[in-house]
Design a protein around this motif. Sequence first.
Motif, mmCIF file in Angstrom:
data_model
loop_
_atom_site.group_PDB
_atom_site.id
_atom_site.type_symbol
_atom_site.label_atom_id
_atom_site.label_comp_id
_atom_site.label_asym_id
_atom_site.label_seq_id
_atom_site.Cartn_x
_atom_site.Cartn_y
_atom_site.Cartn_z
ATOM 1 N N TYR A 231 30.829 17.326 78.221
ATOM 2 C CA TYR A 231 29.633 17.355 79.148
ATOM 3 C C TYR A 231 28.994 18.609 79.330
ATOM 4 O O TYR A 231 28.137 18.808 80.465
ATOM 5 N N ARG A 311 25.969 11.322 84.639
ATOM 6 C CA ARG A 311 26.466 11.125 83.453
ATOM 7 C C ARG A 311 25.933 10.143 82.763
ATOM 8 O O ARG A 311 25.554 10.142 81.591
ATOM 9 N N THR A 315 22.966 9.470 79.325
ATOM 10 C CA THR A 315 23.863 9.282 78.051
ATOM 11 C C THR A 315 22.870 9.066 76.948
ATOM 12 O O THR A 315 21.643 8.217 77.191
ATOM 13 N N GLN A 369 22.630 15.816 77.405
ATOM 14 C CA GLN A 369 23.225 15.715 78.506
ATOM 15 C C GLN A 369 24.069 16.960 79.112
ATOM 16 O O GLN A 369 24.412 17.274 80.241
ATOM 17 N N LEU A 373 24.039 18.142 82.734
ATOM 18 C CA LEU A 373 25.114 18.292 83.756
ATOM 19 C C LEU A 373 25.291 19.310 84.452
ATOM 20 O O LEU A 373 25.690 19.540 85.557
#
Length: 425
Positions: A231, A311, A315, A369, A373
């Motif tokens: 992440y 999250r 995706t 992503q 994040l």
Amino acid sequence: MVQGIAAGAAVPRGMLIADAWSQLGDDVAPLSNASGRPLARTVKLLLDPLVLRPNLNPRFAGGLIGVEHVDDLRRAVADAGPALAATAAWFQLVKRARRRAGVTEGNPQDLYFQRCFELAHLHGDPADAPDAEAIAAATVAEVRAERGEVTVDRLRRFMTDPDQVVRLAGLLQRAWDDRPAPRPAPHDGLTAFLDTCATAPSDAQWNALAANGVGSAEAVELDEPRVARGYGLTARERPEPPQLGDRASKKALPPPFDRSIMERLFAAFTSVFQRESMADIPSMVVGEIHRSAAAWQLADEPSRVAMALGRDASTGIGYGGQATPASDANARLMARYAREAYVHAVQRRPDPESAMVPDDLRREIMDVQEPYLRRLWARLHGRELRGETTAAGDVWDLLDGVFRSVLLDQRDRLRRLLERDGGRP
């Protein structure tokens, strides 16, 4: 426009404020974002405390505004229009005075928005004030004197005091030793919220997600090998206790979970704090130590829910991403990414992974992503340090705003690279 509202219905507060704000025109552009909506700080520092005043006008409080109060809220914003336009003009003038004075510490919006509102009421539009330049310079000097000692210096001295280092190191160790054991994730409801948050955010759904600890439960996976690294939140196999730290630089900050306590607070102190928020350095350091050991390394459950939502909403966005969106929010972010001209420019190149694009930027484009994040975490962390709550009506603006910020950063970096390489962005 917000119109055709059924009797007895309610309107999301953020949507209504944005609609009323749009009627004020270009004169308030310095207080607006790229989409023409009021900046988050405009709402927090100007509209809420000085125009709408929800403490005195409960009908303007909450995430939803009753239909019977819609016109009242619009009228309140419209009536404040001339003062807000003058505020915007003073803000531009004060920023120029700040640059001339060589002031760099603190966020100008935090420091001067409310001062400029006062100037607007005292002097009207600066174009009508013959000594406007002198007033702006005096305002900058006055704010600088009131701020006194630079907060980062106080923070550094506190965290490098030998006696404090021993005490804080013990607190940090105990905080990580006492982390609660993982528990099974409940029925989450994340997808249901993501399906409606952009158009009809549900307070009931949002409150249920927080009350059920869904954000904390969704963070359990972060302790598995390589999950948090996937992440973009750490460069390690799994999160580890941070260092206390004794120095920091905004130009060389590691991923969020790898930042020292000093770096976490430094990043926020230099951009978002007002003077009154900086007063109690010891309490903030202790709070950050405990935050580092919490789920998603955030203190509040709504912030953790927002990370889980981010999250899922991000995706599959990037090269070779999933074809079928998992939610309405996911589809909207995918569509925004697909519309970016720089994406098509890079895709048209014979070798999109050429040496022209540095490895770190290529990874970010291939998997949006990770940078998304990281930036979402920083945004939520800053909100917690400022004591801001996150309501259902704020979530989509937060998720979409962070995504826009990531894309703008990628676009600017790629444009420079493509132009240098002889291509067109």
